[in-house]
Design a protein around this motif. Sequence first.
Motif, PDB file in Angstrom:
ATOM      1  N   LYS A  63     -40.993 -10.675 -37.371  1.00 48.69           N
ATOM      2  CA  LYS A  63     -40.066 -11.970 -37.498  1.00 48.69           C
ATOM      3  C   LYS A  63     -39.205 -11.922 -36.238  1.00 48.69           C
ATOM      4  N   VAL A  64     -38.749 -13.255 -35.881  1.00 48.13           N
ATOM      5  CA  VAL A  64     -38.055 -13.483 -34.800  1.00 48.13           C
ATOM      6  C   VAL A  64     -36.797 -14.294 -35.370  1.00 48.13           C
ATOM      7  N   THR A  65     -35.706 -14.207 -34.544  1.00 55.23           N
ATOM      8  CA  THR A  65     -34.405 -14.932 -34.933  1.00 55.23           C
ATOM      9  C   THR A  65     -34.241 -15.973 -33.975  1.00 55.23           C
ATOM     10  N   VAL A  66     -33.966 -17.188 -34.217  1.00 57.79           N
ATOM     11  CA  VAL A  66     -33.642 -18.355 -33.378  1.00 57.79           C
ATOM     12  C   VAL A  66     -32.245 -18.842 -33.782  1.00 57.79           C
ATOM     13  N   PHE A  67     -31.510 -18.953 -32.659  1.00 61.75           N
ATOM     14  CA  PHE A  67     -30.147 -19.579 -32.754  1.00 61.75           C
ATOM     15  C   PHE A  67     -30.251 -21.033 -31.876  1.00 61.75           C
ATOM     16  N   VAL A  68     -29.530 -22.187 -32.736  1.00 55.56           N
ATOM     17  CA  VAL A  68     -29.640 -23.186 -31.895  1.00 55.56           C
ATOM     18  C   VAL A  68     -28.166 -23.418 -31.632  1.00 55.56           C
ATOM     19  N   VAL A  69     -27.517 -23.504 -30.721  1.00 50.50           N
ATOM     20  CA  VAL A  69     -26.078 -23.522 -30.374  1.00 50.50           C
ATOM     21  C   VAL A  69     -25.768 -24.445 -29.433  1.00 50.50           C
ATOM     22  N   PRO A  70     -24.705 -25.291 -30.128  1.00 51.08           N
ATOM     23  CA  PRO A  70     -24.321 -26.439 -29.297  1.00 51.08           C
ATOM     24  C   PRO A  70     -23.606 -26.213 -28.213  1.00 51.08           C
ATOM     25  N   HIS A  71     -23.740 -26.693 -27.158  1.00 49.17           N
ATOM     26  CA  HIS A  71     -22.653 -26.311 -25.929  1.00 49.17           C
ATOM     27  C   HIS A  71     -21.283 -26.343 -26.315  1.00 49.17           C
ATOM     28  N   LYS A  72     -20.608 -25.618 -25.746  1.00 47.62           N
ATOM     29  CA  LYS A  72     -19.050 -25.598 -25.745  1.00 47.62           C
ATOM     30  C   LYS A  72     -18.467 -25.008 -24.727  1.00 47.62           C
ATOM     31  N   ASP A  73     -17.253 -25.678 -24.203  1.00 44.94           N
ATOM     32  CA  ASP A  73     -16.732 -25.018 -22.886  1.00 44.94           C
ATOM     33  C   ASP A  73     -16.538 -23.491 -23.138  1.00 44.94           C
ATOM     34  N   GLY A  74     -16.952 -22.798 -21.934  1.00 45.46           N
ATOM     35  CA  GLY A  74     -17.006 -21.519 -21.824  1.00 45.46           C
ATOM     36  C   GLY A  74     -18.092 -20.690 -22.458  1.00 45.46           C
ATOM     37  N   TYR A  75     -19.003 -21.379 -22.929  1.00 47.53           N
ATOM     38  CA  TYR A  75     -20.328 -20.873 -23.271  1.00 47.53           C
ATOM     39  C   TYR A  75     -21.418 -20.740 -22.085  1.00 47.53           C
ATOM     40  N   LYS A  76     -21.977 -19.653 -21.983  1.00 48.49           N
ATOM     41  CA  LYS A  76     -23.118 -19.615 -20.765  1.00 48.49           C
ATOM     42  C   LYS A  76     -24.393 -18.854 -21.541  1.00 48.49           C
ATOM     43  N   ALA A  77     -25.165 -18.959 -20.896  1.00 50.31           N
ATOM     44  CA  ALA A  77     -26.391 -18.136 -21.497  1.00 50.31           C
ATOM     45  C   ALA A  77     -27.342 -17.656 -20.232  1.00 50.31           C
TER      46      ALA A  77
END
Length: 190
Positions: free
Chosen positions: A130-144
């Motif tokens: 199994k693989v987990t996937v997150f869909v995270v909307p951009h927000k100020d202060g977020y970086k990947a």
Amino acid sequence: MLIPIAMTYESKKRQHRILQSKNFGLNKRKLTRVHLALAASLAFVVGVSFTVWQQQNYIDVSQQSLAHVYHEGPHALDANEDFSLQQVNAKLAQYGGHINEDVGQIYYANHCDFKGVKSLHLVMQGENGKVTVFVVPHKDGYKAKEKVSDGYLTAEAVELQHTSLVIVGENVHDVEQTRNKLAKRMTFSA
């Protein structure tokens, strides 16, 4: 003879006042320098503190996704529901996303709180697990960061226009395969 002593006393008094005013002037200048030095030091400390505080406010969504999987424990990973593509697209639409064709079995699809940002949490079948996937909307202060690993789990992020897609799994090959599959089959509107 009393007169010269009085004059001497008065002249010494005057002389003392003159010296005091000169000393006071020197002390005043020194005091001004001390105040300027204190103000400069305070400004420096405030500047450094603000910079450190600002850097600490950045959230690395790749690292946070690892923490999220560990914190949630087996709840999502042990889920064995079979979500249809239509059900997943209904949830994904809230983030401007759409999966165009089949991506395999989806065991779990639900909204989650990702450090204060409403996100979508999916668990899908990879080639080896199994693989987990997150869909995270951009927000100020977020970086990947593109890829992080703690020796057990690996998280890989894909930066899209308004969203970060973060894939987490035990098997690096599964993470990469899922990233490539979703990059081809998942679209986001502006």
